[in-house]
Design a protein around this motif. Structure first.
Motif, PDB file in Angstrom:
ATOM      1  N   ASN A   1      -6.770 -18.735   1.931  1.00  0.00           N
ATOM      2  CA  ASN A   1      -7.272 -19.201   3.231  1.00  0.00           C
ATOM      3  C   ASN A   1      -6.879 -18.240   4.339  1.00  0.00           C
ATOM      4  O   ASN A   1      -5.838 -17.602   4.277  1.00  0.00           O
ATOM      5  N   GLY A   2      -7.727 -18.160   5.333  1.00  0.00           N
ATOM      6  CA  GLY A   2      -7.426 -17.336   6.495  1.00  0.00           C
ATOM      7  C   GLY A   2      -7.816 -15.881   6.355  1.00  0.00           C
ATOM      8  O   GLY A   2      -7.451 -15.050   7.198  1.00  0.00           O
ATOM      9  N   TYR A   3      -8.602 -15.553   5.335  1.00  0.00           N
ATOM     10  CA  TYR A   3      -8.892 -14.138   5.076  1.00  0.00           C
ATOM     11  C   TYR A   3      -9.877 -13.517   6.059  1.00  0.00           C
ATOM     12  O   TYR A   3      -9.939 -12.290   6.181  1.00  0.00           O
ATOM     13  N   SER A   4     -10.636 -14.323   6.765  1.00  0.00           N
ATOM     14  CA  SER A   4     -11.482 -13.740   7.814  1.00  0.00           C
ATOM     15  C   SER A   4     -10.605 -13.137   8.905  1.00  0.00           C
ATOM     16  O   SER A   4     -10.919 -12.070   9.468  1.00  0.00           O
ATOM     17  N   LEU A   5      -9.473 -13.795   9.187  1.00  0.00           N
ATOM     18  CA  LEU A   5      -8.501 -13.243  10.141  1.00  0.00           C
ATOM     19  C   LEU A   5      -7.732 -12.089   9.503  1.00  0.00           C
ATOM     20  O   LEU A   5      -7.511 -11.042  10.141  1.00  0.00           O
ATOM     21  N   VAL A   6      -7.320 -12.250   8.248  1.00  0.00           N
ATOM     22  CA  VAL A   6      -6.564 -11.199   7.556  1.00  0.00           C
ATOM     23  C   VAL A   6      -7.335  -9.889   7.565  1.00  0.00           C
ATOM     24  O   VAL A   6      -6.776  -8.812   7.819  1.00  0.00           O
ATOM     25  N   ARG A   7      -8.634  -9.950   7.321  1.00  0.00           N
ATOM     26  CA  ARG A   7      -9.442  -8.743   7.234  1.00  0.00           C
ATOM     27  C   ARG A   7      -9.589  -8.046   8.587  1.00  0.00           C
ATOM     28  O   ARG A   7      -9.837  -6.841   8.642  1.00  0.00           O
ATOM     29  N   LYS A   8      -9.428  -8.791   9.670  1.00  0.00           N
ATOM     30  CA  LYS A   8      -9.408  -8.164  10.998  1.00  0.00           C
ATOM     31  C   LYS A   8      -8.055  -7.506  11.269  1.00  0.00           C
ATOM     32  O   LYS A   8      -7.965  -6.488  11.955  1.00  0.00           O
ATOM     33  N   LEU A   9      -6.996  -8.110  10.735  1.00  0.00           N
ATOM     34  CA  LEU A   9      -5.649  -7.594  10.966  1.00  0.00           C
ATOM     35  C   LEU A   9      -5.340  -6.362  10.120  1.00  0.00           C
ATOM     36  O   LEU A   9      -4.688  -5.432  10.581  1.00  0.00           O
ATOM     37  N   ILE A  10      -5.802  -6.376   8.874  1.00  0.00           N
ATOM     38  CA  ILE A  10      -5.474  -5.308   7.931  1.00  0.00           C
ATOM     39  C   ILE A  10      -6.712  -4.467   7.673  1.00  0.00           C
ATOM     40  O   ILE A  10      -7.628  -4.880   6.957  1.00  0.00           O
ATOM     41  N   GLN A  11      -6.733  -3.282   8.238  1.00  0.00           N
ATOM     42  CA  GLN A  11      -7.880  -2.390   8.090  1.00  0.00           C
ATOM     43  C   GLN A  11      -7.720  -1.435   6.910  1.00  0.00           C
ATOM     44  O   GLN A  11      -8.697  -1.052   6.272  1.00  0.00           O
ATOM     45  N   ASN A  12      -6.475  -1.047   6.628  1.00  0.00           N
ATOM     46  CA  ASN A  12      -6.203  -0.097   5.548  1.00  0.00           C
ATOM     47  C   ASN A  12      -5.499  -0.816   4.404  1.00  0.00           C
ATOM     48  O   ASN A  12      -4.298  -1.089   4.466  1.00  0.00           O
ATOM     49  N   LEU A  13      -6.249  -1.118   3.363  1.00  0.00           N
ATOM     50  CA  LEU A  13      -5.689  -1.873   2.239  1.00  0.00           C
ATOM     51  C   LEU A  13      -4.736  -1.043   1.391  1.00  0.00           C
ATOM     52  O   LEU A  13      -4.006  -1.583   0.563  1.00  0.00           O
ATOM     53  N   ASP A  14      -4.725   0.270   1.613  1.00  0.00           N
ATOM     54  CA  ASP A  14      -3.841   1.144   0.837  1.00  0.00           C
ATOM     55  C   ASP A  14      -2.478   1.348   1.497  1.00  0.00           C
ATOM     56  O   ASP A  14      -1.605   1.988   0.908  1.00  0.00           O
ATOM     57  N   GLU A  15      -2.297   0.821   2.707  1.00  0.00           N
ATOM     58  CA  GLU A  15      -0.999   1.012   3.360  1.00  0.00           C
ATOM     59  C   GLU A  15       0.103   0.333   2.554  1.00  0.00           C
ATOM     60  O   GLU A  15      -0.109  -0.693   1.905  1.00  0.00           O
ATOM     61  N   GLU A  16       1.278   0.932   2.575  1.00  0.00           N
ATOM     62  CA  GLU A  16       2.389   0.406   1.784  1.00  0.00           C
ATOM     63  C   GLU A  16       3.022  -0.794   2.479  1.00  0.00           C
ATOM     64  O   GLU A  16       3.255  -0.786   3.689  1.00  0.00           O
ATOM     65  N   PHE A  17       3.291  -1.811   1.699  1.00  0.00           N
ATOM     66  CA  PHE A  17       3.959  -3.003   2.222  1.00  0.00           C
ATOM     67  C   PHE A  17       4.836  -3.576   1.120  1.00  0.00           C
ATOM     68  O   PHE A  17       4.353  -3.934   0.053  1.00  0.00           O
ATOM     69  N   GLU A  18       6.125  -3.605   1.382  1.00  0.00           N
ATOM     70  CA  GLU A  18       7.113  -4.134   0.434  1.00  0.00           C
ATOM     71  C   GLU A  18       6.968  -3.499  -0.946  1.00  0.00           C
ATOM     72  O   GLU A  18       7.028  -4.167  -1.985  1.00  0.00           O
ATOM     73  N   GLY A  19       6.749  -2.191  -0.958  1.00  0.00           N
ATOM     74  CA  GLY A  19       6.724  -1.441  -2.204  1.00  0.00           C
ATOM     75  C   GLY A  19       5.403  -1.448  -2.941  1.00  0.00           C
ATOM     76  O   GLY A  19       5.298  -0.905  -4.051  1.00  0.00           O
ATOM     77  N   LYS A  20       4.363  -2.053  -2.347  1.00  0.00           N
ATOM     78  CA  LYS A  20       3.041  -2.112  -2.968  1.00  0.00           C
ATOM     79  C   LYS A  20       1.987  -1.748  -1.940  1.00  0.00           C
ATOM     80  O   LYS A  20       2.258  -1.697  -0.741  1.00  0.00           O
ATOM     81  N   LYS A  21       0.769  -1.532  -2.414  1.00  0.00           N
ATOM     82  CA  LYS A  21      -0.356  -1.467  -1.486  1.00  0.00           C
ATOM     83  C   LYS A  21      -0.556  -2.862  -0.912  1.00  0.00           C
ATOM     84  O   LYS A  21      -0.504  -3.854  -1.639  1.00  0.00           O
TER      85      LYS A  21
END
Length: 332
Positions: free
Chosen positions: A187-207
């Motif tokens: 849930n909330g992915y319409s907002l998530v997709r506005k917040l996160i533009q680069n899905l390859d950025e590193e976060f907590e050791g993962k993409k």
């Protein structure tokens, strides 16, 4: 020459898809399943263990989380989400999931992609101990863009009429227990997709795209075990609308859920969204914030229930209590 293939529908690819998904559906079948994939309808036999059986149904999809799956080229987890969204819902009334059916639509059918989606659905059904007894794969060229898929499904469960959990025994002073989520869930992915533009950025050791594709927790096994041992008065699956919309759905009378925001762990992904500019108030009204399922129980049962939840590998917390007065949710 004009034929179905020239119109954009490849029948042979459809046959290939059915052959690929048969192995996944078989893994979910119990003796109650009376036929296999390929019939016009799925058949499921009800045994005689229920005195006054009530069928409970729920339906849902995965939403725009699918867009992240397309961009990451990873399709085998969103099927788990599809199952989770329905079985967790019917679970709120004490129903044991019996069977599940899915619906997949696309512009151009690719057998391997469709089979990967169904592989995830099969895994979700195995986690839910329910059978995948049928579905539909619709190829609609010109309606869906190439490479885009949609997936939805529905679950049917069963509960004895006198064991339906409907919140009617909830009273002031009862304890609210929260069971951890696996992350954003579905849930909330319409907002998530506005917040996160680069899905390859590193976060907590993962993409970060991989983090966002973490499948929704399925709570069937732990909740059915709790129901068999304790008096569970009410339950809520924390989906779209977050705490504010979902927790009050378990109340039949005018109650307020008083929630202590500091009583449970908020995953880093939600803290990241706040850093990106989302107000905390909106977060609790959109996301699960680390709590995927909420139980209402008597205070005297709460510690034993939390221990039992832990035995299934989930973290659980006393996140609040019930007060008289219909104010929905009060965050403190």
């Amino acid at each position: 020459m004009v034929d179905y293939k020239s119109a954009g529908v490849d029948i042979k690819e459809g046959y290939k898809t059915v052959n690929l998904i048969k192995e996944y559906t078989k893994k979910t079948h119990s003796p109650e399943v009376m036929n296999g994939i390929g019939s016009f309808a799925g058949m499921f036999s009800l045994n005689g263990e229920y005195k006054n059986p009530v069928l409970v149904s729920g339906t849902d999809g995965v939403g725009t989380k699918l867009d992240i799956a397309f961009k990451m080229g990873k399709y085998d987890t969103v099927g788990i989400d599809c199952v989770a969204m329905s079985v967790n819902d019917i679970l709120c009334h004490g129903a044991k999931p019996l069977f599940f059916l899915d619906y997949i639509a696309c512009g151009k059918l690719e057998a391997e992609v469709a089979a990967s989606l169904v592989k995830g659905v099969s895994e979700g059904c195995i986690q839910s101990e329910c059978a995948l007894i049928g579905g539909e794969t619709a190829e609609m060229p010109g309606f869906y863009d190439y490479g885009k898929y949609d997936i939805a499904g529905f679950a049917v469960g069963i509960v004895d009429k006198d064991k339906i959990i409907d919140g009617s025994t909830i009273k002031e002073g009862d304890t609210l227990i929260g069971i951890e989520s696996s992350g954003v869930h579905s849930n909330g992915y319409s907002l998530v997709r506005k917040l996160i533009q680069n899905l390859d950025e590193e976060f907590e050791g993962k993409k970060i795209g991989e983090v966002l594709l973490t499948p929704t927790n399925i709570y069937v096994k732990v909740i059915l075990d709790l129901i068999s041992k304790f008096n569970i008065k009410g339950m809520a699956h924390i989906t779209g609308g977050g705490f504010h919309e979902n927790i009050p759905r378990m109340f039949k009378d005018d109650f307020t859920a008083v929630i202590d925001k500091n009583s449970f762990n908020i995953p880093g992904i939600f803290k990241h969204f706040i850093e990106l500019g989302v107000k905390e108030e909106d977060m609790f009204n959109t996301f699960n914030m680390g709590i995927g399922f909420v139980l209402c129980v008597s205070l005297e049962d709460s510690n034993r229930i939390i221990k039992s939840i832990g035995d299934f590998g989930f973290k659980a917390y006393k996140i609040g209590h019930v007060e008289r007065g219909g104010k929905g949710v009060c965050l403190k």
